[in-house]
Design a protein around this motif. Structure first.
Motif, short mmCIF file in Angstrom:
data_model
loop_
_atom_site.label_atom_id
_atom_site.label_comp_id
_atom_site.label_asym_id
_atom_site.label_seq_id
_atom_site.Cartn_x
_atom_site.Cartn_y
_atom_site.Cartn_z
N LEU A 175 53.88 0.29 -4.53
CA LEU A 175 52.96 -0.68 -3.93
C LEU A 175 53.72 -1.74 -3.15
O LEU A 175 53.27 -2.19 -2.09
CB LEU A 175 52.11 -1.33 -5.03
N THR A 180 49.49 -6.17 -2.37
CA THR A 180 49.61 -7.21 -3.40
C THR A 180 49.07 -6.68 -4.72
O THR A 180 47.99 -6.08 -4.77
CB THR A 180 48.83 -8.46 -2.98
N HIS A 181 49.80 -6.92 -5.80
CA HIS A 181 49.34 -6.44 -7.10
C HIS A 181 49.82 -7.37 -8.20
O HIS A 181 50.87 -8.04 -8.09
CB HIS A 181 49.84 -5.02 -7.36
N ASP A 207 50.57 -7.00 -12.29
CA ASP A 207 50.74 -5.95 -13.30
C ASP A 207 50.74 -6.54 -14.70
O ASP A 207 51.30 -7.62 -14.94
CB ASP A 207 52.07 -5.22 -13.07
N ALA A 228 54.57 0.33 -9.30
CA ALA A 228 54.78 -1.04 -8.82
C ALA A 228 55.73 -1.05 -7.62
O ALA A 228 55.47 -1.74 -6.61
CB ALA A 228 55.34 -1.90 -9.94
N LEU A 280 46.57 -4.18 -12.53
CA LEU A 280 46.95 -2.87 -13.06
C LEU A 280 47.63 -2.98 -14.42
O LEU A 280 48.62 -3.71 -14.55
CB LEU A 280 47.95 -2.19 -12.11
N THR A 310 42.07 -1.44 -11.42
CA THR A 310 42.21 0.00 -11.67
C THR A 310 42.60 0.15 -13.14
O THR A 310 43.76 -0.03 -13.50
CB THR A 310 43.29 0.63 -10.77
N ARG A 358 43.79 -7.50 -3.78
CA ARG A 358 44.83 -7.67 -4.79
C ARG A 358 44.48 -6.75 -5.96
O ARG A 358 43.36 -6.78 -6.46
CB ARG A 358 44.91 -9.12 -5.25
N ALA A 359 45.45 -5.94 -6.36
CA ALA A 359 45.23 -4.99 -7.44
C ALA A 359 45.63 -5.60 -8.77
O ALA A 359 46.64 -6.31 -8.87
CB ALA A 359 46.04 -3.72 -7.19
N LEU A 418 43.24 1.81 -6.56
CA LEU A 418 44.34 1.73 -5.59
C LEU A 418 43.99 2.46 -4.31
O LEU A 418 44.37 2.03 -3.21
CB LEU A 418 45.62 2.29 -6.19
#
Length: 334
Positions: free
Chosen positions: A71, A77-78, A80, A68, A57, A6, A54-55, A40
């Motif tokens: 989420l 799951t992300h 950053d 954060a 960002l 994203t 899995r993001a 997202l």
């Protein structure tokens, strides 16, 4: 696992009012705040139907930290990447009558070094067990569309198929880099390509290097364009509500169908530099996209679907028949 980038996330605020009126003070009946941005939204819908994602960002300042934390609370799951600019906010105003009104901030200026960090993270993630790369949403203020091409090329080098749902120059850059699927809405397609009709615009993206072009038509359904023809489905009839995020849910529905897979669908990535084959976007895949999009309209905020409605819409084919048209550059959807 689906890797979802994203590029321009947001604190997504939805105001519900009794009736939208320009130039007057209005009482807000309900407020919803969610981690937002098109990618997202896609990830949240996939999570609702049990498909892990899995993001990735770029996040900045207090709004970025809020996203954060949000989420984490959702169990998503992300990964950053810290940026110096402040992550944006979007505000959508909805009522029970008028079409929603959305106010979208442009997003922060992301430095060249910060974009390099994002690209490095995407490459690291693609070396894992990734079945599809998704890039979804606008780019932040003054961003170079070429970053999207870099991400598509990284996936292509690893044999991972990619789906890109970005407007403007980013859409063209994705096609130039050989995106497996470009998925604009019809207005975005015509604006990016300068074409007079949908088929001509889709053929431009195919000529640039896209494997397939899936066009969201809103209440008119969806169409999948290849060099040999067009496959269409109508939208699910009789559905009303909040269409914000319906296109993102349709992307999730399309991915869900492709991952269920046929012999020519996406497979687990390898270390080969061979470009991934293009999954066949057939009637069933488009029906799944239409069902998810309609089920999102029934929910009050973007990034959610009515899962029971998805099953119901898929079980009823009456409103989602498809047609395949031969290749014809002069054809346009009426």
């Amino acid at each position: 696992m689906i890797l979802i980038v994203t590029p321009n996330p947001a604190v997504d605020v939805t105001y519900r009012v009794a009736r939208q009126h320009v130039g007057t003070t209005q009482r807000v009946l309900d407020v919803a705040r969610r981690p937002g941005g098109k990618g997202l939204n896609v990830g949240r819908v996939l999570d609702a139907v049990g498909i892990p994602s899995r993001a990735v960002l770029p996040l900045g300042a207090a709004p970025g930290r809020w996203i954060a934390d949000g989420l984490d609370a959702l169990g998503l799951t992300h990964v950053d990447i810290a940026v110096t600019g402040e992550t944006r906010t979007t505000v959508t105003v909805v009522d029970d009558v008028a079409h929603p009104t959305m106010f979208g901030e442009p997003g922060p200026e992301v430095t060249t070094d910060e974009w390099v960090a994002v690209t490095d993270v995407i490459g690291q993630q693609l070396d894992g067990d990734v079945e599809f790369l998704v890039v979804s949403g606008s780019l932040p203020h003054r961003a170079d569309p070429g970053v999207v091409a870099d991400w598509v090329a990284a996936a292509r080098m690893r044999g991972v198929p990619s789906l890109v749902d970005c407007p403007g120059g980013a859409l063209l850059a994705a096609a130039d880099a050989g995106a497996t699927i470009c998925k604009p809405n019809r207005d975005e397609l015509l604006e990016a390509t300068g074409a007079d009709d949908e088929r001509s615009g889709a053929l431009q993206l195919l000529d640039r290097g896209a494997g397939a072009v899936v066009v969201s038509r809103g209440a008119d359904g969806l169409a999948a364009h290849t060099r040999t023809g067009v496959t269409e489905v109508r939208a699910v009839p009789g559905v009303s509500g909040n269409p914000t995020g319906a296109g993102d849910a349709a992307t999730a529905g399309l991915l869900a169908a492709l991952l269920r897979g046929s012999s020519d669908g996406p497979t687990s990535p390898t270390t080969t530099t061979t470009a991934p084959s293009t999954p066949r976007v057939d009637h069933a895949a488009l029906r799944s996209a239409a069902a998810f999009g309609a089920a999102a309209v029934l929910r009050p905020v973007a990034g959610e679907v009515d899962v029971d409605a998805v099953r119901r819409f898929l079980a009823d084919d009456d409103g989602a028949r498809s047609d395949a048209r031969p290749s014809d550059p002069t054809w346009s959807h009426a």
